[in-house]
Write a protein that holds these residues in place. Sequence first.
Motif, PDB file in Angstrom:
ATOM      1  N   ILE A  56       5.198 -11.817 -14.040  1.00 49.49           N
ATOM      2  CA  ILE A  56       4.390 -12.937 -13.365  1.00 49.49           C
ATOM      3  C   ILE A  56       2.984 -12.781 -13.213  1.00 49.49           C
ATOM      4  O   ILE A  56       2.583 -11.815 -12.425  1.00 49.49           O
ATOM      5  CB  ILE A  56       5.209 -13.419 -12.079  1.00 49.49           C
ATOM      6  N   ASP A  57       2.221 -13.738 -13.838  1.00 43.75           N
ATOM      7  CA  ASP A  57       1.120 -13.288 -13.549  1.00 43.75           C
ATOM      8  C   ASP A  57       0.274 -13.947 -12.372  1.00 43.75           C
ATOM      9  O   ASP A  57       0.447 -14.994 -12.136  1.00 43.75           O
ATOM     10  CB  ASP A  57       0.114 -14.170 -15.032  1.00 43.75           C
ATOM     11  N   ASN A  58      -0.592 -13.331 -11.620  1.00 40.48           N
ATOM     12  CA  ASN A  58      -1.108 -13.673 -10.413  1.00 40.48           C
ATOM     13  C   ASN A  58      -2.695 -13.482 -10.456  1.00 40.48           C
ATOM     14  O   ASN A  58      -3.270 -12.928  -9.550  1.00 40.48           O
ATOM     15  CB  ASN A  58      -0.497 -12.796  -9.284  1.00 40.48           C
ATOM     16  N   SER A  59      -3.201 -14.026 -11.617  1.00 38.89           N
ATOM     17  CA  SER A  59      -4.498 -14.232 -11.642  1.00 38.89           C
ATOM     18  C   SER A  59      -5.054 -15.417 -10.953  1.00 38.89           C
ATOM     19  O   SER A  59      -6.312 -15.924 -10.877  1.00 38.89           O
ATOM     20  CB  SER A  59      -5.055 -13.975 -13.069  1.00 38.89           C
ATOM     21  N   GLY A  60      -4.133 -16.557 -10.815  1.00 34.97           N
ATOM     22  CA  GLY A  60      -4.702 -17.866 -10.323  1.00 34.97           C
ATOM     23  C   GLY A  60      -4.482 -17.668  -8.598  1.00 34.97           C
ATOM     24  O   GLY A  60      -4.535 -16.686  -8.028  1.00 34.97           O
ATOM     25  N   THR A  61      -4.297 -18.805  -8.153  1.00 36.14           N
ATOM     26  CA  THR A  61      -4.218 -18.954  -6.587  1.00 36.14           C
ATOM     27  C   THR A  61      -2.568 -18.687  -6.157  1.00 36.14           C
ATOM     28  O   THR A  61      -1.706 -18.491  -6.848  1.00 36.14           O
ATOM     29  CB  THR A  61      -4.147 -20.632  -6.184  1.00 36.14           C
ATOM     30  N   PRO A  62      -2.667 -18.314  -4.934  1.00 35.73           N
ATOM     31  CA  PRO A  62      -1.406 -18.031  -4.124  1.00 35.73           C
ATOM     32  C   PRO A  62      -0.448 -19.091  -4.257  1.00 35.73           C
ATOM     33  O   PRO A  62       0.940 -18.839  -4.582  1.00 35.73           O
ATOM     34  CB  PRO A  62      -1.864 -17.857  -2.805  1.00 35.73           C
ATOM     35  N   LEU A  65      10.801  -5.489  -6.850  1.00 33.99           N
ATOM     36  CA  LEU A  65       9.289  -6.330  -7.064  1.00 33.99           C
ATOM     37  C   LEU A  65       8.435  -5.309  -7.285  1.00 33.99           C
ATOM     38  O   LEU A  65       8.341  -4.623  -6.372  1.00 33.99           O
ATOM     39  CB  LEU A  65       9.078  -7.152  -5.666  1.00 33.99           C
ATOM     40  N   THR A  66       7.622  -5.208  -8.495  1.00 33.75           N
ATOM     41  CA  THR A  66       6.780  -4.174  -8.529  1.00 33.75           C
ATOM     42  C   THR A  66       5.696  -4.597  -9.215  1.00 33.75           C
ATOM     43  O   THR A  66       5.320  -5.904  -9.369  1.00 33.75           O
ATOM     44  CB  THR A  66       7.395  -3.066  -9.539  1.00 33.75           C
ATOM     45  N   GLY A  67       4.647  -3.676  -9.561  1.00 39.89           N
ATOM     46  CA  GLY A  67       3.016  -4.009 -10.054  1.00 39.89           C
ATOM     47  C   GLY A  67       2.234  -3.128  -9.418  1.00 39.89           C
ATOM     48  O   GLY A  67       2.359  -2.595  -8.458  1.00 39.89           O
ATOM     49  N   GLY A  68       1.204  -2.857 -10.292  1.00 37.81           N
ATOM     50  CA  GLY A  68       0.080  -1.934  -9.599  1.00 37.81           C
ATOM     51  C   GLY A  68      -0.695  -2.299  -8.308  1.00 37.81           C
ATOM     52  O   GLY A  68      -0.519  -3.566  -8.079  1.00 37.81           O
ATOM     53  N   SER A  69      -1.232  -1.792  -7.604  1.00 35.02           N
ATOM     54  CA  SER A  69      -1.972  -1.939  -6.534  1.00 35.02           C
ATOM     55  C   SER A  69      -2.984  -3.094  -6.842  1.00 35.02           C
ATOM     56  O   SER A  69      -3.916  -3.055  -7.795  1.00 35.02           O
ATOM     57  CB  SER A  69      -2.914  -0.686  -6.077  1.00 35.02           C
ATOM     58  N   GLY A  70      -2.900  -3.854  -5.941  1.00 35.97           N
ATOM     59  CA  GLY A  70      -3.661  -5.088  -5.819  1.00 35.97           C
ATOM     60  C   GLY A  70      -3.367  -6.364  -6.722  1.00 35.97           C
ATOM     61  O   GLY A  70      -4.040  -7.434  -6.737  1.00 35.97           O
ATOM     62  N   SER A  71      -2.315  -6.367  -7.382  1.00 33.89           N
ATOM     63  CA  SER A  71      -1.686  -7.162  -8.206  1.00 33.89           C
ATOM     64  C   SER A  71      -1.205  -8.371  -7.432  1.00 33.89           C
ATOM     65  O   SER A  71      -1.213  -9.390  -7.799  1.00 33.89           O
ATOM     66  CB  SER A  71      -0.688  -6.516  -9.133  1.00 33.89           C
ATOM     67  N   ALA A 120      -2.129  -8.761 -12.638  1.00 31.81           N
ATOM     68  CA  ALA A 120      -3.437  -9.477 -12.445  1.00 31.81           C
ATOM     69  C   ALA A 120      -4.261  -8.516 -13.270  1.00 31.81           C
ATOM     70  O   ALA A 120      -4.230  -7.282 -13.310  1.00 31.81           O
ATOM     71  CB  ALA A 120      -3.778  -9.632 -11.208  1.00 31.81           C
ATOM     72  N   PRO A 121      -5.514  -9.270 -13.672  1.00 31.51           N
ATOM     73  CA  PRO A 121      -6.546  -8.319 -14.432  1.00 31.51           C
ATOM     74  C   PRO A 121      -7.156  -7.015 -13.651  1.00 31.51           C
ATOM     75  O   PRO A 121      -7.256  -7.401 -12.361  1.00 31.51           O
ATOM     76  CB  PRO A 121      -7.529  -9.233 -14.914  1.00 31.51           C
ATOM     77  N   ILE A 122      -7.443  -6.059 -14.377  1.00 31.31           N
ATOM     78  CA  ILE A 122      -7.899  -4.820 -13.355  1.00 31.31           C
ATOM     79  C   ILE A 122      -8.914  -5.104 -12.533  1.00 31.31           C
ATOM     80  O   ILE A 122      -9.117  -4.759 -11.460  1.00 31.31           O
ATOM     81  CB  ILE A 122      -8.273  -3.723 -14.385  1.00 31.31           C
ATOM     82  N   GLU A 123     -10.004  -5.905 -13.028  1.00 28.37           N
ATOM     83  CA  GLU A 123     -11.234  -6.195 -12.440  1.00 28.37           C
ATOM     84  C   GLU A 123     -11.088  -6.864 -11.088  1.00 28.37           C
ATOM     85  O   GLU A 123     -11.397  -6.756  -9.858  1.00 28.37           O
ATOM     86  CB  GLU A 123     -12.293  -6.847 -12.977  1.00 28.37           C
ATOM     87  N   THR A 124      -9.958  -7.979 -11.303  1.00 23.63           N
ATOM     88  CA  THR A 124      -9.391  -8.823 -10.102  1.00 23.63           C
ATOM     89  C   THR A 124      -8.858  -7.905  -9.022  1.00 23.63           C
ATOM     90  O   THR A 124      -9.055  -7.958  -7.712  1.00 23.63           O
ATOM     91  CB  THR A 124      -8.485  -9.702 -10.705  1.00 23.63           C
ATOM     92  N   SER A 141       0.576   2.486 -16.533  1.00 25.23           N
ATOM     93  CA  SER A 141      -0.515   1.378 -17.088  1.00 25.23           C
ATOM     94  C   SER A 141       0.089   0.124 -17.019  1.00 25.23           C
ATOM     95  O   SER A 141       1.501  -0.093 -16.822  1.00 25.23           O
ATOM     96  CB  SER A 141      -0.663   1.874 -18.503  1.00 25.23           C
ATOM     97  N   ASP A 142      -0.701  -0.678 -17.291  1.00 25.29           N
ATOM     98  CA  ASP A 142      -0.338  -2.227 -17.162  1.00 25.29           C
ATOM     99  C   ASP A 142       0.611  -2.498 -18.307  1.00 25.29           C
ATOM    100  O   ASP A 142       1.745  -3.356 -17.913  1.00 25.29           O
ATOM    101  CB  ASP A 142      -1.455  -3.141 -17.483  1.00 25.29           C
ATOM    102  N   GLU A 143       0.639  -1.857 -19.583  1.00 23.86           N
ATOM    103  CA  GLU A 143       1.607  -2.321 -20.334  1.00 23.86           C
ATOM    104  C   GLU A 143       3.045  -1.726 -19.927  1.00 23.86           C
ATOM    105  O   GLU A 143       4.083  -2.145 -20.329  1.00 23.86           O
ATOM    106  CB  GLU A 143       0.878  -1.441 -21.588  1.00 23.86           C
ATOM    107  N   GLU A 144       3.010  -0.218 -19.470  1.00 25.90           N
ATOM    108  CA  GLU A 144       4.105  -0.092 -19.075  1.00 25.90           C
ATOM    109  C   GLU A 144       4.643  -0.806 -17.874  1.00 25.90           C
ATOM    110  O   GLU A 144       6.020  -0.926 -17.859  1.00 25.90           O
ATOM    111  CB  GLU A 144       4.107   1.394 -18.566  1.00 25.90           C
ATOM    112  N   TYR A 145       3.892  -1.110 -16.970  1.00 26.95           N
ATOM    113  CA  TYR A 145       4.553  -2.181 -15.993  1.00 26.95           C
ATOM    114  C   TYR A 145       5.099  -3.238 -16.533  1.00 26.95           C
ATOM    115  O   TYR A 145       6.281  -3.859 -16.184  1.00 26.95           O
ATOM    116  CB  TYR A 145       3.412  -2.599 -14.806  1.00 26.95           C
ATOM    117  N   LYS A 146       4.429  -3.860 -17.594  1.00 28.95           N
ATOM    118  CA  LYS A 146       4.993  -5.307 -18.141  1.00 28.95           C
ATOM    119  C   LYS A 146       6.400  -5.128 -18.802  1.00 28.95           C
ATOM    120  O   LYS A 146       6.850  -6.063 -19.058  1.00 28.95           O
ATOM    121  CB  LYS A 146       3.624  -5.676 -19.067  1.00 28.95           C
TER     122      LYS A 146
END
Length: 185
Positions: free
Chosen positions: A167-173, A6-12, A127-131, A156-161
Amino acid sequence: MRRIWLTGGSGSGKSTAANIFKKLGYEIVDCDKISWNIMLPGHPAYEETIAAFGNEILNADKTINRNLLGKIVFTNHEKLEILNAITHKYIIDEIEKSLAGEGKFVIDAPLPNRFGVKCDITIVITAPIETRINRLTKRDMIDEIYARNRIASQISDEEYKGLGVVIDNSGTPEELEEKIKAVIL
Ligand code: ADP
């Protein structure tokens, strides 16, 4: 699926996702926690890190000042590589040790699985960088610049993707939980 990277950038939202996996019967291998533990006095990574970065990175009680070390390596890629070369081998050893037994595991890791740990799938939380910056400044009580530097030091996000199922986590938990179930159940 017995082993999930399970991976992704900090705060994702990796740790949030890992907790959802826990509810679904998975044991969490927390790579952030492992990377903290191997930096404690008495561990070989502690000695090697001081040899490379000097006594200036120590707190008065001789523990490594993680914030200071973070400030150094997140703004200097060469130094980050040096730190990674020291720590990654110990982190991988600890991951492999944690994977003993018959259970189902989710490895919560900010890094791609470059280490050949055998997994059934890689899941990437985004999730978007600003989020993410907003979440990180609140969670870690760090300033925005530090949060941005930390994100910039990761792939980068592109590399992660490109690493696996995204899985996009810009919505609710709750939405995150539904998306995770749709992928693994
Ligand atoms: P990571 O492990 O990828 O760095 P976390 O799971 O710790 O990210 O999430 C960062 C912060 O954002 C945490 O404080 C977490 O509670 C919060 N968070 C995660 N996902 C969501 C979401 N979908 N909605 C609101 N807050 C979230």
